[in-house]
Scaffold this motif. Structure first.
Motif, PDB file in Angstrom:
ATOM      1  N   PRO A  40       2.738  10.071  -3.122  1.00 58.34           N
ATOM      2  CA  PRO A  40       3.393   8.928  -2.488  1.00 58.34           C
ATOM      3  C   PRO A  40       4.901   8.991  -2.732  1.00 58.34           C
ATOM      4  CG  PRO A  40       1.531   8.214  -3.836  1.00 58.34           C
ATOM      5  CD  PRO A  40       1.746   9.672  -4.103  1.00 58.34           C
ATOM      6  N   SER A  41       5.660   8.643  -1.715  1.00 56.94           N
ATOM      7  CA  SER A  41       7.123   8.716  -1.819  1.00 56.94           C
ATOM      8  C   SER A  41       7.682   7.644  -2.727  1.00 56.94           C
ATOM      9  CB  SER A  41       7.747   8.599  -0.432  1.00 56.94           C
ATOM     10  OG  SER A  41       7.434   9.749   0.307  1.00 56.94           O
ATOM     11  N   ALA A  42       6.932   6.573  -2.906  1.00 55.53           N
ATOM     12  CA  ALA A  42       7.425   5.474  -3.738  1.00 55.53           C
ATOM     13  C   ALA A  42       6.248   4.629  -4.200  1.00 55.53           C
ATOM     14  CB  ALA A  42       8.416   4.626  -2.945  1.00 55.53           C
ATOM     15  N   ARG A  43       6.568   3.665  -5.041  1.00 60.42           N
ATOM     16  CA  ARG A  43       5.591   2.665  -5.484  1.00 60.42           C
ATOM     17  C   ARG A  43       6.225   1.290  -5.281  1.00 60.42           C
ATOM     18  NH1 ARG A  43       0.302   4.000  -7.671  1.00 60.42           N
ATOM     19  NH2 ARG A  43       0.395   6.218  -8.074  1.00 60.42           N
ATOM     20  N   SER A  44       5.394   0.344  -4.913  1.00 62.09           N
ATOM     21  CA  SER A  44       5.895  -1.017  -4.757  1.00 62.09           C
ATOM     22  C   SER A  44       6.095  -1.615  -6.142  1.00 62.09           C
ATOM     23  CB  SER A  44       4.895  -1.859  -3.967  1.00 62.09           C
ATOM     24  OG  SER A  44       3.731  -2.096  -4.745  1.00 62.09           O
ATOM     25  N   GLN A  45       6.705  -2.792  -6.187  1.00 62.97           N
ATOM     26  CA  GLN A  45       6.894  -3.463  -7.474  1.00 62.97           C
ATOM     27  C   GLN A  45       5.558  -3.738  -8.139  1.00 62.97           C
ATOM     28  OE1 GLN A  45       9.326  -6.899  -6.633  1.00 62.97           O
ATOM     29  NE2 GLN A  45      11.225  -5.721  -6.883  1.00 62.97           N
ATOM     30  N   GLY A  46       4.539  -3.931  -7.308  1.00 66.05           N
ATOM     31  CA  GLY A  46       3.203  -4.173  -7.847  1.00 66.05           C
ATOM     32  C   GLY A  46       2.444  -2.900  -8.180  1.00 66.05           C
TER      33      GLY A  46
END
Length: 136
Positions: free
Chosen positions: A33-39
């Motif tokens: 995954p390119s990123a992760r959400s705050q959650g």
């Protein structure tokens, strides 16, 4: 690419892969995954979706996870900046090898499909022949 991030559910719907399969490909390092959400939710980009589509297309042709990884590494490198000419040619040769392997697998699948269609046709003809004799 506009930098829009998608959650795994949207990626699953777009790629027609299950959440479990996408997570498996992440665990094996094929897609990250390119990123992760705050959650902490996985976030993917259009480029990640494209990688998953390459994987999805290779799977029915019998390519292994290592072969998928090898091809993706080659295409990632080719898409990068300033690849020396000798390395570029080696990478292109690797991609050509996968293209040839895909073509060979497609030919085998066409033969299998032809045999399966012939089998189904034979059964259909048998049913039709026997229906006409029982109706009379």
């Amino acid at each position: 690419m506009d930098g829009k991030h998608m959650q795994i559910g949207e990626v699953a719907a777009r790629t027609e892969l299950s959440l479990r399969t996408i997570r498996h490909y992440e665990e094996t390092g094929l897609v990250v995954p390119s990123a992760r959400s705050q959650g902490g939710f996985r976030l993917y980009t259009e480029r990640d979706v494209e990688r998953l589509m390459v994987i999805r297309r290779m799977k029915p042709l019998g390519f292994t996870l290592d072969q998928m990884r090898n091809l993706l590494n080659a295409t990632d490198r080719l898409d990068g900046d300033q690849v020396p000419p000798d390395e570029r040619e080696a990478l292109l040769e690797r991609v050509r090898g996968y293209e040839q392997g895909a073509a060979e697998q497609i030919a085998k699948l066409r033969v299998q499909l032809s045999r399966a269609e012939e089998f189904a046709r034979t059964l259909r003809e048998r049913v039709e022949r026997n229906q006409s004799t029982t109706v009379s």
